[in-house]
Scaffold this motif. Structure first.
Motif, PDB file in Angstrom:
ATOM      1  N   SER A   1       5.124  22.031  14.980  1.00 35.31           N
ATOM      2  CA  SER A   1       5.126  23.199  15.862  1.00 35.31           C
ATOM      3  C   SER A   1       5.246  22.735  17.303  1.00 35.31           C
ATOM      4  O   SER A   1       4.785  21.648  17.667  1.00 35.31           O
TER       5      SER A   1
ATOM      6  N   THR B   1       7.759  27.456  18.500  1.00 38.22           N
ATOM      7  CA  THR B   1       8.786  27.102  17.533  1.00 38.22           C
ATOM      8  C   THR B   1       8.150  26.332  16.390  1.00 38.22           C
ATOM      9  O   THR B   1       7.441  25.345  16.613  1.00 38.22           O
ATOM     10  N   ASP B   2       8.379  26.799  15.155  1.00 31.24           N
ATOM     11  CA  ASP B   2       7.801  26.176  13.966  1.00 31.24           C
ATOM     12  C   ASP B   2       8.905  25.649  13.058  1.00 31.24           C
ATOM     13  O   ASP B   2       9.924  26.314  12.835  1.00 31.24           O
ATOM     14  N   LEU B   3       8.672  24.475  12.505  1.00 30.84           N
ATOM     15  CA  LEU B   3       9.563  23.896  11.511  1.00 30.84           C
ATOM     16  C   LEU B   3       8.901  24.044  10.143  1.00 30.84           C
ATOM     17  O   LEU B   3       7.805  23.536   9.914  1.00 30.84           O
TER      18      LEU B   3
ATOM     19  N   TYR C   1       9.152  23.660   5.942  1.00 28.37           N
ATOM     20  CA  TYR C   1       9.849  22.906   4.887  1.00 28.37           C
ATOM     21  C   TYR C   1       9.581  23.538   3.532  1.00 28.37           C
ATOM     22  O   TYR C   1       8.446  23.899   3.207  1.00 28.37           O
TER      23      TYR C   1
ATOM     24  N   TYR D   1      14.901  22.878   5.400  1.00 26.26           N
ATOM     25  CA  TYR D   1      14.125  23.093   6.621  1.00 26.26           C
ATOM     26  C   TYR D   1      14.646  24.335   7.350  1.00 26.26           C
ATOM     27  O   TYR D   1      15.864  24.506   7.509  1.00 26.26           O
TER      28      TYR D   1
ATOM     29  N   ILE E   1      13.845  26.695  10.978  1.00 24.40           N
ATOM     30  CA  ILE E   1      13.160  26.767  12.265  1.00 24.40           C
ATOM     31  C   ILE E   1      12.908  28.231  12.594  1.00 24.40           C
ATOM     32  O   ILE E   1      13.824  29.055  12.522  1.00 24.40           O
TER      33      ILE E   1
ATOM     34  N   VAL F   1      18.335  24.329   9.327  1.00 20.30           N
ATOM     35  CA  VAL F   1      18.711  22.950   9.637  1.00 20.30           C
ATOM     36  C   VAL F   1      19.548  22.455   8.444  1.00 20.30           C
ATOM     37  O   VAL F   1      19.015  22.314   7.339  1.00 20.30           O
TER      38      VAL F   1
ATOM     39  N   GLY G   1      18.997  25.281  14.780  1.00 21.62           N
ATOM     40  CA  GLY G   1      18.833  24.122  13.904  1.00 21.62           C
ATOM     41  C   GLY G   1      20.095  23.319  13.677  1.00 21.62           C
ATOM     42  O   GLY G   1      20.038  22.286  13.008  1.00 21.62           O
TER      43      GLY G   1
ATOM     44  N   ALA H   1      13.678  23.760  19.590  1.00 22.60           N
ATOM     45  CA  ALA H   1      14.514  23.763  18.390  1.00 22.60           C
ATOM     46  C   ALA H   1      15.408  22.531  18.362  1.00 22.60           C
ATOM     47  O   ALA H   1      15.621  21.917  17.306  1.00 22.60           O
TER      48      ALA H   1
ATOM     49  N   LEU I   1      13.148  19.439  17.503  1.00 20.37           N
ATOM     50  CA  LEU I   1      12.783  19.393  16.091  1.00 20.37           C
ATOM     51  C   LEU I   1      13.980  19.003  15.224  1.00 20.37           C
ATOM     52  O   LEU I   1      13.833  18.261  14.242  1.00 20.37           O
ATOM     53  N   THR I   2      15.141  19.478  15.567  1.00 21.04           N
ATOM     54  CA  THR I   2      16.343  19.115  14.810  1.00 21.04           C
ATOM     55  C   THR I   2      16.662  17.634  14.973  1.00 21.04           C
ATOM     56  O   THR I   2      17.047  16.957  14.004  1.00 21.04           O
TER      57      THR I   2
END
Length: 775
Positions: free
Chosen positions: A262, A270-272, A274, A281, A283, A293, A326, A350, A353-354
């Motif tokens: 996060s 922004t949360d990832l 899975y 994945y 986002i 993603v 993503g 984002a 995280l990507t």
């Protein structure tokens, strides 16, 4: 008006100066109990209260945006600001609440209740928590209203240095909001703001039990934060599965998804997430807007995306991607061998995280992709150049804003935005928009036809530039609109249709061959756009920069906000009637004060939102825009408040009349001059555009800082209760102004918001002239 009510504490400047008190800066502030507070200490406490209050509101917006949808968040924020009015009302009704020895207590309680609300917000997300949220949110602001009303009513506004302190603190709070939220996120920002109020309580009474307790609570809160209780680990464990709001992230977590990372910043959380069984994945931005993603090892899972159609026919060499999130659009661009890929993504988290998923998705944001952390439309305008494909893939944040429903993504779907895209297409280029449903598709088609239609180009001819399909395999089905730079011939339309059918997509609109019933008569040239958009139950009219509410399909004010609008209007009306009734037998100065306060409060908020909307289109990034506009207005008003302190005693209403008239004229001038400024600075980077905005707003802001401090100073001579009453009306007027701005913008556009502000300041000038003539 109070700085924390985003109104401009342009107005929170000065107050009570008895006729015998000189205007020079004193060494201490006179109060009912003697020289209890030094000027410097009280000035610093005021700055901390105002700056902390403004920061708390902005940070609270970020937390509410995660927990709820924007309309409910706006309701909560409005309730919070009304808490200031409630606190001021208590100070007006209870003289004992205004006594100086209680100021530290109110400041400490504002900070303590802010801490409690922060803890409550990050630990309670279910329906039961929602029921208590409204009263709990109002508490910090109720105590803040008590503290500020007490200080100003008690004589704390007698020094020009204090005029500056309140506004300067609020302005610096606006400036600090972005870096603070980028560093510690929404809950961390709320904690920081609460600490500012606790520190104010300590400064006002450093040796008392209240001051020592405030310091101890602050130290304990910091220790908990640094120890991890409110750190990233705790923030990430907000139980989003139990959200009272049916957000996409709640459903994803209930379906087996797991939050693995996060990020909080000034824009959003922004949360990832899975999904182990699918090795996928996603986002999520504030739990709403979703971005895939792509899995580099299984391209078949994403190459069937409806957006791939935009690449399949005449694969583009150069691509401009707006909001790739993503990285799916980047992966599609590379899979179709695009040589030049430019991506404008406003959400830095984002991208980060990507990038951390390089082994899963590949180096999407690495070499081969020119990345711009910026609003897509603004970035395209700054870069110039022409592209074979401009792609917008479900660009919507769903992020709540403290100042209404003017969300950043709306500016990407206006006729002016489409014109910008068309101007940056190569001769064979096209725009592709991946949308959400039939309503968004229809409005996008109407807006695109409006943009393509020029003198001599009928809507029927403009419609030949369009092509639309529907991906029924997705749940829910996803539409794709293609807007070609040149009209599609029958042969080209057939080629597009065959490619779409070969990909399993349903045809919605093929020029010359197929049209939905709603557009049939239009494309045949038998009716105009008015027949499509007029007289329907939903508003499908083309959106413009003046009325950019692309996702607003209701006529008039959104239904969810109507109870709030009517309630605040009734409350303001009742308070004005009551305040005027009790003053009927007094002089014009006191009798007209409630209406004058309301005019200034509503007028300032209308101007603030009007400036914000226009600045957003130039600067791009919403967080930078908000910080720039608030800082320019508040710091400029601080200068004006300081200058107002030089006004000779007894001449206040003359100066107020001049300032009100000048504010109205400058508002008209700024609105007329702004398009030229925007045109001349359109190629500047965001920071340069922000500086240009601040410079142009500053003269108007300085003038806005004059009227309210002078009014409070004159009311202070009538009694401290009059000052507290003015604060009450000001707090309600701030919320009323924000709602009025939203309603006017939806109905008639943002120009009407500016003209309404001009009317408010003109009314203030007339009332001031009347009082000055009868004194």
């Amino acid at each position: 008006m109070s700085a924390v009510s985003n109104l401009g504490s342009e107005m929170s400047g000065s107050t009570t100066v008895p006729a015998a008190v000189p205007t020079a800066v004193p060494t201490a502030v006179p109060t009912a109990v003697g020289r209890q507070f030094t000027t410097a200490r009280l000035a610093l406490a005021l700055a901390l209260l105002s700056g902390g209050g403004l920061l708390f509101e902005i940070a609270l917006t970020r937390l509410l945006s995660v927990l709820y949808f924007s309309t409910f968040s706006y309701l909560v924020l409005s309730t919070a600001v009304l808490g200031i009015a409630a606190g001021a009302a208590l100070a007006a009704l209870l003289p004992a609440a205004r006594l100086p020895h209680l100021w530290p207590l109110w400041a400490a309680l504002a900070g303590s209740s802010g801490l409690a609300l922060t803890l409550y917000g990050v630990t309670v997300a279910g329906e039961a928590g929602r029921l208590l949220l409204l009263p709990l949110t109002a508490l910090p602001y109720l105590f803040l209203g008590l503290a500020l009303a007490g200080i100003f009513a008690g004589g704390g506004g007698s020094s020009p240095r204090l005029y500056l302190a309140d506004l300067t603190g609020a302005g610096l709070g606006a400036v600090a909001a972005v870096p603070i939220l980028d560093t510690v996120g929404g809950p961390g920002g709320m904690l920081t703001a609460a600490l500012a109020s606790l520190l104010a309580g300590f400064l006002l009474a450093p040796r008392s039990i209240v001051g020592i307790t405030a310091a101890a609570v602050g130290v304990a809160a910091m220790a908990l934060y640094l120890g991890g209780t409110l750190s990233n680990g705790s923030i990430a464990t907000i139980e989003l599965r139990s959200l009272a709001t049916p957000k996409p992230i709640r459903e994803a977590l209930r379906a087996g998804g797991e939050i693995v990372a996060s990020r909080w910043d000034a824009f959003a959380r922004t949360d990832l997430v899975y999904f182990d069984e699918l090795d996928r994945y996603l986002i999520y931005l504030d739990g709403g807007a979703t971005s895939l993603v792509p899995n580099a090892s299984s391209p078949e899972s994403w190459r069937r995306d409806v957006g791939a159609l935009a690449f399949a026919v005449d694969p583009p060499e150069s691509v401009f991607l707006i909001g790739p999130g993503g990285g799916l659009d980047i992966a599609l661009s590379r899979s179709f061998a695009a040589a030049e890929i430019t991506a404008a993504e406003i959400n830095r988290a984002a991208v980060e995280l990507t990038r951390e998923l390089k082994e899963h998705a590949g180096d999407l944001y690495g070499s081969g992709t020119q990345l711009l952390i910026d609003d897509g439309r603004s970035a395209l305008r700054r870069l110039g150049g022409r592209y074979d494909l401009i792609l917008l893939s479900q660009v919507v944040s769903g992020a709540a804003e403290a100042r209404g429903l003017a969300l950043v993504e709306n500016g990407l779907y206006t006729t002016e935005a489409f014109t910008t895209y068309l101007d940056h297409l190569s001769p064979e280029g096209r725009i592709a928009l991946k949308l959400y449903d039939e309503l968004t598709l229809t409005r996008a088609m109407v807006t695109a036809i409006t943009a393509v239609s020029e003198p001599g180009v009928t809507p029927a001819a403009a419609a030949r530039h369009l092509f639309a399909v529907l991906d029924t395999r997705a749940d829910p089905a996803v539409p794709l609109l293609i807007v070609n730079g040149a009209p599609l011939s029958d042969e080209e339309a057939i080629r597009w249709a065959r490619e779409a059918e070969g990909r399993g997509l349903a045809l919605l609109y093929v020029p010359g061959l197929l049209a939905p019933p709603a557009l049939g008569e239009l494309v045949e040239g038998r009716v105009g756009l008015e027949a499509i958009t007029g007289g329907t139950e939903v508003d499908l009219s083309a959106t413009t920069d003046e009325r950019p509410f692309f996702y607003q399909f209701e006529h008039g004010l959104p239904r969810a906000l109507r109870p709030l609008a009517w309630g605040v209007a009734a409350l303001l009306g009742a308070v004005l009637v009551a305040a005027t009734w009790w003053r009927l037998r007094r002089g014009h100065e006191v009798r007209l004060a409630p209406l004058l306060v309301a005019a200034l409060g509503v007028g300032f908020m209308l101007l603030e939102i009007g400036v914000l909307q226009r600045a957003q289109l130039l600067i791009g990034h919403p967080a930078l825009t908000l910080a720039t506009v608030l800082a320019a207005l508040l710091l400029g008003a601080a200068v004006g408040s300081g200058l107002a302190g030089r006004c000779p005693l007894g001449r206040e209403y003359v100066w107020m009349a001049v300032a009100g008239l000048l504010a109205a004229l400058l508002a008209i001038g700024w609105s007329a001059f702004w398009p030229t400024v925007a045109h001349l600075t359109r190629s500047l980077p965001p920071q340069g555009a922000a500086l240009a905005t601040a410079v142009t707003v500053a003269p108007l802001a300085v003038v806005l800082g004059f009227p309210f401090p002078l009014l409070l100073r004159t009311l202070g001579r009538q009694g401290s209760g009059e000052v507290a009453t003015a604060w009450t009306i000001n707090g309600i007027a701030s919320v009323a102004g924000a709602i009025a701005a939203t309603a006017l913008a939806i109905a008639w556009g943002f120009d009407s918001v500016t003209w309404a502000a001009v009317l408010c300041y003109s009314l203030a000038a007339l009332l001031s002239c009347f009082v000055a003539a009868h004194k």
